[in-house]
Write a protein that holds these residues in place. Sequence first.
Motif, PDB file in Angstrom:
ATOM      1  N   ASP A  44       4.441  -0.509   7.380  1.00 46.45           N
ATOM      2  CA  ASP A  44       5.657  -1.321   7.282  1.00 46.45           C
ATOM      3  C   ASP A  44       5.492  -2.418   6.236  1.00 46.45           C
ATOM      4  N   GLN A  45       4.325  -3.032   6.224  1.00 42.51           N
ATOM      5  CA  GLN A  45       4.073  -4.134   5.287  1.00 42.51           C
ATOM      6  C   GLN A  45       4.209  -3.679   3.837  1.00 42.51           C
ATOM      7  N   VAL A  46       3.633  -2.520   3.527  1.00 39.82           N
ATOM      8  CA  VAL A  46       3.667  -2.075   2.130  1.00 39.82           C
ATOM      9  C   VAL A  46       5.016  -1.443   1.786  1.00 39.82           C
ATOM     10  N   ASP A  82      -5.395  13.797  -8.652  1.00 37.39           N
ATOM     11  CA  ASP A  82      -5.932  13.011  -7.542  1.00 37.39           C
ATOM     12  C   ASP A  82      -4.916  11.951  -7.140  1.00 37.39           C
ATOM     13  N   TRP A  83      -5.255  11.193  -6.108  1.00 38.07           N
ATOM     14  CA  TRP A  83      -4.319  10.200  -5.569  1.00 38.07           C
ATOM     15  C   TRP A  83      -3.876   9.184  -6.608  1.00 38.07           C
ATOM     16  N   ASN A  84      -4.769   8.800  -7.524  1.00 37.35           N
ATOM     17  CA  ASN A  84      -4.404   7.778  -8.511  1.00 37.35           C
ATOM     18  C   ASN A  84      -3.318   8.263  -9.469  1.00 37.35           C
ATOM     19  N   ASP A  85      -3.141   9.584  -9.578  1.00 37.83           N
ATOM     20  CA  ASP A  85      -2.077  10.106 -10.435  1.00 37.83           C
ATOM     21  C   ASP A  85      -0.694   9.946  -9.808  1.00 37.83           C
ATOM     22  N   LEU A  86      -0.655   9.686  -8.509  1.00 32.38           N
ATOM     23  CA  LEU A  86       0.639   9.571  -7.823  1.00 32.38           C
ATOM     24  C   LEU A  86       1.299   8.215  -8.029  1.00 32.38           C
ATOM     25  N   ASP A 111       1.338  10.662   8.755  1.00 34.87           N
ATOM     26  CA  ASP A 111       0.344   9.718   9.262  1.00 34.87           C
ATOM     27  C   ASP A 111      -1.045  10.044   8.713  1.00 34.87           C
ATOM     28  N   TRP A 112      -1.389  11.334   8.758  1.00 31.83           N
ATOM     29  CA  TRP A 112      -2.681  11.739   8.196  1.00 31.83           C
ATOM     30  C   TRP A 112      -2.733  11.424   6.700  1.00 31.83           C
ATOM     31  N   SER A 113      -1.620  11.589   5.999  1.00 32.18           N
ATOM     32  CA  SER A 113      -1.571  11.307   4.560  1.00 32.18           C
ATOM     33  C   SER A 113      -1.858   9.840   4.269  1.00 32.18           C
ATOM     34  N   VAL A 114      -1.227   8.957   5.021  1.00 26.46           N
ATOM     35  CA  VAL A 114      -1.443   7.523   4.825  1.00 26.46           C
ATOM     36  C   VAL A 114      -2.919   7.179   4.984  1.00 26.46           C
ATOM     37  N   LEU A 115      -3.546   7.748   5.997  1.00 31.99           N
ATOM     38  CA  LEU A 115      -4.965   7.448   6.240  1.00 31.99           C
ATOM     39  C   LEU A 115      -5.847   8.030   5.135  1.00 31.99           C
ATOM     40  N   ALA A 116      -5.490   9.198   4.622  1.00 35.20           N
ATOM     41  CA  ALA A 116      -6.244   9.780   3.511  1.00 35.20           C
ATOM     42  C   ALA A 116      -6.146   8.903   2.269  1.00 35.20           C
ATOM     43  N   ILE A 117      -4.937   8.421   1.991  1.00 35.67           N
ATOM     44  CA  ILE A 117      -4.740   7.520   0.846  1.00 35.67           C
ATOM     45  C   ILE A 117      -5.558   6.251   1.016  1.00 35.67           C
ATOM     46  N   GLN A 151      -8.586  -5.252   0.681  1.00 31.30           N
ATOM     47  CA  GLN A 151      -7.390  -4.791   1.386  1.00 31.30           C
ATOM     48  C   GLN A 151      -6.100  -5.066   0.634  1.00 31.30           C
ATOM     49  N   GLU A 152      -6.027  -6.130  -0.097  1.00 30.84           N
ATOM     50  CA  GLU A 152      -4.802  -6.403  -0.840  1.00 30.84           C
ATOM     51  C   GLU A 152      -4.584  -5.351  -1.924  1.00 30.84           C
ATOM     52  N   GLN A 153      -5.664  -4.977  -2.608  1.00 31.09           N
ATOM     53  CA  GLN A 153      -5.559  -3.934  -3.623  1.00 31.09           C
ATOM     54  C   GLN A 153      -5.261  -2.572  -2.992  1.00 31.09           C
ATOM     55  N   MET A 154      -5.842  -2.350  -1.817  1.00 28.20           N
ATOM     56  CA  MET A 154      -5.600  -1.089  -1.103  1.00 28.20           C
ATOM     57  C   MET A 154      -4.138  -0.987  -0.673  1.00 28.20           C
ATOM     58  N   LYS A 155      -3.592  -2.080  -0.157  1.00 30.12           N
ATOM     59  CA  LYS A 155      -2.181  -2.095   0.239  1.00 30.12           C
ATOM     60  C   LYS A 155      -1.286  -1.894  -0.986  1.00 30.12           C
ATOM     61  N   ASP A 156      -1.644  -2.533  -2.082  1.00 30.02           N
ATOM     62  CA  ASP A 156      -0.849  -2.399  -3.302  1.00 30.02           C
ATOM     63  C   ASP A 156      -0.845  -0.946  -3.777  1.00 30.02           C
ATOM     64  N   PHE A 157      -1.991  -0.288  -3.696  1.00 26.36           N
ATOM     65  CA  PHE A 157      -2.102   1.113  -4.107  1.00 26.36           C
ATOM     66  C   PHE A 157      -1.257   2.015  -3.216  1.00 26.36           C
TER      67      PHE A 157
END
Length: 342
Positions: free
Chosen positions: A337-339, A144-148, A167-173, A185-191
Amino acid sequence: MPGKIFKKITVFIITTILISASLTGCGNDKKDKNKITITNISYDPTRELYAAYNQVFAKYYKKKTGKEVEIVQSHGGSGSQARSVIEGNDADVVTLALAHDITAIEQNGLIKKGWMNEFDKNSSPYTSTIVFLVRKGNKKNIKDWNDLIKDDVEGITPDPKSSGAADWSVLAIWNYAKKQFHGNQEQMKDFLGKIYSNVLIMDSGARGATTTFVENGQGDVLIDWENEALMTLQEYPDEYEMITPSISILAEPSVAIVDENADKNNTQKVAKEYLQYLYSDEGQRLIGKNYYRPSNKKILKEFAGTFDLSVDLCTIDSFGGWDKAYEDFFADGGIFDQVYQK
């Protein structure tokens, strides 16, 4: 790019590039009274689909009208392809990875407003999603995504600045992270940042990323279109595995007539027929055979053995539509860009 497919279509791609270049701002072939020529500017991994569909459509159109039609094809990263049309590529139709790329062409006056309502399903005759491709045995145990975000996992994926798949990948993540971190959101950006910090190579388009992973042997996991993964499994059944993450996204590639060019080239009618026939039963089954999900739900069920129809798929509506999603995530200074700059 899988080796067998590479051998089959290398000449086709080279010819396409040369012909497309000669047609930029030109359209001379369209003046041949004995043959109608239209140009389809498409995104990266649709080469095989349209190589097959163009033959089917030409046969259908000849039977219906008595006229011959030739389709010139061009492929690349979706964003790059949209820019090529804006800059003068003489496309009669575009079949791109996401609606925003077509909206950009519309905003430059080449496509009439309301294009999304011209064909069924928001002018999206097929869908796809984002999955993982790993090498046989899945030694890094990627599920799953957390393994990446593991320190020893190296990813391969296209660049969100040029590729629709990315682009679709970023939104899925982001949707996965939203559920994991309850909207923080800060944790989401960090992930999101951790996943991309593990990306070894970002290619300009989806097919280039597949080539990097499959042909060049780079990375532990490919984050890419479902159709790219399925095609690789067909070509190398004993070498790779496809992993469907617990949460992904319903990717809706879009199609549209480039009205200004089609009007100039007198190809408006055939261009509309070309896109409309994608929704026919014949077109939909051909779409499924090329590993895209047919928009016709009845025909999609015929391919239940090919696609995982139980996966949790968010939609672009979860992000306020493509205009808002692009502004929030992919415009200069946006979330990506931020992350990534960190």
